[in-house]
Write a protein that holds these residues in place. Structure first.
Motif, PDB file in Angstrom:
ATOM      1  N   ILE A  53       0.843  -1.195   0.000  1.00 21.36           N
ATOM      2  CA  ILE A  53       0.000   0.000   0.000  1.00 21.36           C
ATOM      3  C   ILE A  53       0.877   1.243   0.000  1.00 21.36           C
ATOM      4  CG2 ILE A  53      -2.053  -0.985   1.090  1.00 21.36           C
ATOM      5  CD1 ILE A  53      -1.004  -0.080   3.769  1.00 21.36           C
ATOM      6  N   ASN A  54       0.330   2.325  -0.528  1.00 22.04           N
ATOM      7  CA  ASN A  54       1.046   3.599  -0.628  1.00 22.04           C
ATOM      8  C   ASN A  54       0.641   4.488   0.541  1.00 22.04           C
ATOM      9  OD1 ASN A  54       1.970   6.189  -1.294  1.00 22.04           O
ATOM     10  ND2 ASN A  54       1.813   5.799  -3.471  1.00 22.04           N
ATOM     11  N   ILE A  55       1.625   4.858   1.367  1.00 17.49           N
ATOM     12  CA  ILE A  55       1.384   5.761   2.483  1.00 17.49           C
ATOM     13  C   ILE A  55       2.349   6.931   2.372  1.00 17.49           C
ATOM     14  CG2 ILE A  55       1.377   6.044   4.989  1.00 17.49           C
ATOM     15  CD1 ILE A  55       0.719   3.137   5.284  1.00 17.49           C
ATOM     16  N   TYR A  56       1.799   8.121   2.131  1.00 15.61           N
ATOM     17  CA  TYR A  56       2.594   9.334   1.985  1.00 15.61           C
ATOM     18  C   TYR A  56       3.743   9.153   0.989  1.00 15.61           C
ATOM     19  CZ  TYR A  56       0.090  11.833   5.616  1.00 15.61           C
ATOM     20  OH  TYR A  56      -0.874  12.491   6.338  1.00 15.61           O
ATOM     21  N   GLY A  57       3.404   8.557  -0.152  1.00 14.00           N
ATOM     22  CA  GLY A  57       4.362   8.451  -1.248  1.00 14.00           C
ATOM     23  C   GLY A  57       5.357   7.319  -1.116  1.00 14.00           C
ATOM     24  N   LYS A  58       5.279   6.526  -0.057  1.00 11.65           N
ATOM     25  CA  LYS A  58       6.207   5.409   0.123  1.00 11.65           C
ATOM     26  C   LYS A  58       5.418   4.100   0.164  1.00 11.65           C
ATOM     27  CE  LYS A  58       9.601   8.161   2.683  1.00 11.65           C
ATOM     28  NZ  LYS A  58      10.559   8.250   1.574  1.00 11.65           N
ATOM     29  N   MET A  59       5.943   3.082  -0.520  1.00 19.50           N
ATOM     30  CA  MET A  59       5.271   1.794  -0.572  1.00 19.50           C
ATOM     31  C   MET A  59       5.575   0.989   0.700  1.00 19.50           C
ATOM     32  SD  MET A  59       3.799   2.390  -3.330  1.00 19.50           S
ATOM     33  CE  MET A  59       2.849   0.862  -3.312  1.00 19.50           C
TER      34      MET A  59
END
Length: 540
Positions: A526-532
């Protein structure tokens, strides 16, 4: 590592509606994950609980609902399918959005402590300082960010456009050799550079600076970086000559008791908003419109100087009367900010902030949408709608906590009746405190905590067996007043005999962590604040 921006900074950046939407996109995506992904919620609560533990000064049981919900979610008991959890989730997401509306947008950044000319100080101590700095003007040194990258910096208080810092992060082998720096320290140069004035009168007594490499914010800051000059104080009174006597201490206390920093910042935000609103509605560029707004900007610069005076007032006695200067400036803009009905025109976001602090006044002020970053932010958040989550097939608390050998004859009904009465009285008391406008917010918090501690003390005096506890939960399942039901559940979880916790031991216990990864094709990524991130489930 992410940290919060603030409305003072955002409202000095000329961001368009589309740019604001882009700035908050990751934050809104995260809120959506909190609402729809139980693993993200579990990890979010875990990080929050750990952070609070690090800052705790005692071993007293936390009264934070987040910690209790996190513990419940670590049991494979289906708590995420209860109405109490859905209400908690709704409240948490609402609070998260409310925080963003106040300008607390998460950005990839940190608050770094200022370290001024460290190498030059070291050389001076051994007689080798030649008057030159190893850091050139327009550069800083910080080990968190790549070298030769641009950074944006903002201190608090941050009053106006000229307080924005755009700088270049550079390598410095000598500094790294002689100083043990961390990612939260930034080395700056104040030789032949007005960086301390740009940072609103910063100094080196542990002042910190928000630094970020957010490209969108840096691009906005660079638009007119050289057009809006740095506010510079030209008032340097001598240090006060005082004696350590009760009379002098009382005199100093009286002169510093009425600090105007809050009023200064609020007025500066009114004028910053007015400045951007005039430019936007004129349809021209900032450069073309500068002559029409420069007087407003100069006045905001004076407010920045006044903020420095207020902060330094305990150390130096200035001849400036801050209250008089503020009144003169309010009178100057009184007609420009007056509506046809006589009310004062204010940007919409200041109305929201005033509402959260309990002093919004719609009778005297008309909160309008200005063409300014913070009002665009408020508009963007108000228009956001999270993905819907199903409330079908909800389970009851009794479905989770039912003992294997429930014995109805061992239920103490008088205990249940007493506990419910205490819960109703405590909730009613808390509501009366909340509605009382004469009580300060911090005092309200103290009163509510005292009431909660008293309630918990009374319950801890009882010996509640698991049969009585289960029956009490059955009553809560059908209780009409949800505020009483939810409040009592969290209180019961902190009952010192850990009755509820013992009733959960029949379930498997586990935890979920989110690990950053470069592999974005994985099913659970999942993508959280631009980081996978990849989910990792751990049995406990």
């Amino acid at each position: 590592m992410f940290d919060q921006a603030h409305y003072q900074l955002l409202n000095t950046l000329q961001l368009s509606r589309d740019e604001v939407s882009e700035l908050v996109k990751d934050s809104l995506s995260y809120v959506n994950l909190l609402n729809t992904d139980i693993d993200v919620m579990r990890y979010h609560l875990k990080c929050k609980a750990l952070n609070e533990m690090e800052h705790s000064l005692t071993n007293v049981i936390s009264n934070n609902k987040s910690e209790i919900v996190y513990k419940m979610l670590c049991y494979d008991c289906g708590f995420e399918n209860t109405d109490i959890y859905h209400q908690f989730k709704k409240d948490l997401c609402k609070a998260y959005l409310k925080n963003i509306k106040r300008g607390h947008v998460l950005v990839d950044g940190t608050y770094a402590t200022l370290f001024g000319n460290p190498l030059e100080m070291l050389k001076s101590s051994i007689g080798l300082f030649n008057g030159k700095s190893s850091l050139k003007p327009g550069t800083v040194h910080n080990i968190r960010y790549p070298y030769n990258s641009e950074l944006l910096g903002s201190r608090s208080p941050h009053v106006t456009i000229g307080n924005i810092l755009v700088t270049k992060n550079v390598a410095n082998k000598e500094i790294d050799t002689y100083f043990n720096l961390t990612k939260n320290i930034i080395c700056i140069n104040s030789i032949d550079e007005n960086i301390l004035e740009r940072l609103s009168g910063a100094d080196f007594d542990s002042d910190s600076l928000l630094i970020t490499d957010n490209e969108l914010m840096i691009s906005a800051a660079k638009k007119h970086y050289n057009l809006f000059k740095v506010p510079t104080r030209n008032i340097n009174p001598p240090k006060s000559k005082r004696h350590y006597t009760y009379e002098q201490l009382a005199d100093l206390d009286e002169k510093t008791s009425s600090n105007k920093i809050g009023e200064i910042v609020n007025l500066s935000q009114e004028l910053n908003s007015l400045l951007w609103d005039i430019i936007s509605k004129s349809g021209g560029t900032v450069e073309n419109q500068y002559d029409s707004i420069k007087e407003i900007y100069y006045d905001v610069c004076q407010l920045d100087v006044l903020s420095n005076i207020e902060i330094d007032r305990a150390k130096r006695e200035f001849s400036v009367n801050t209250a008089r200067e503020l009144n003169k400036m309010r009178e100057k803009y009184e007609n420009l900010l007056r509506c046809e009905d006589g009310r004062k025109s204010m940007p919409n976001f200041l109305g929201f902030i005033a509402d959260t602090k309990g002093y919004r006044n719609d009778l005297k002020k008309d909160y309008k949408k200005y063409e300014t970053t913070m009002d665009y932010l408020l508009e963007s958040i108000n228009g956001y709608r999270s993905s819907k989550t199903s409330k079908k097939n909800l389970i009851k608390l009794r479905d989770i906590f039912k003992p294997d050998n429930y014995d109805k004859s061992k239920v103490k009904y008088k205990q249940i009746e007493k506990i419910l009465d205490m819960a109703k009285n405590t909730v009613a008391y808390n509501k009366s405190i909340y509605m009382n406008k004469s009580i300060e917010p911090e005092d309200k918090k103290t009163y509510r905590e005292f009431a909660r501690d008293n309630f918990l003390y009374e319950i801890n005096r009882m010996k509640i067996n698991e049969n009585t506890m289960y029956k009490l939960l059955c009553v809560l399942d059908s209780y009409q007043d949800l505020s009483v039901r939810n409040y009592l559940f969290y209180i019961l979880y902190e009952y010192e005999n850990e009755t509820l916790t013992d009733m959960l031991k029949k379930y498997n216990s586990f935890d979920v962590t989110l690990v950053t990864t470069e592999e974005s094709i994985e099913k659970e990524t999942i993508n959280i604040y631009g980081k996978m991130h990849r989910k990792s489930r751990i049995l406990q």
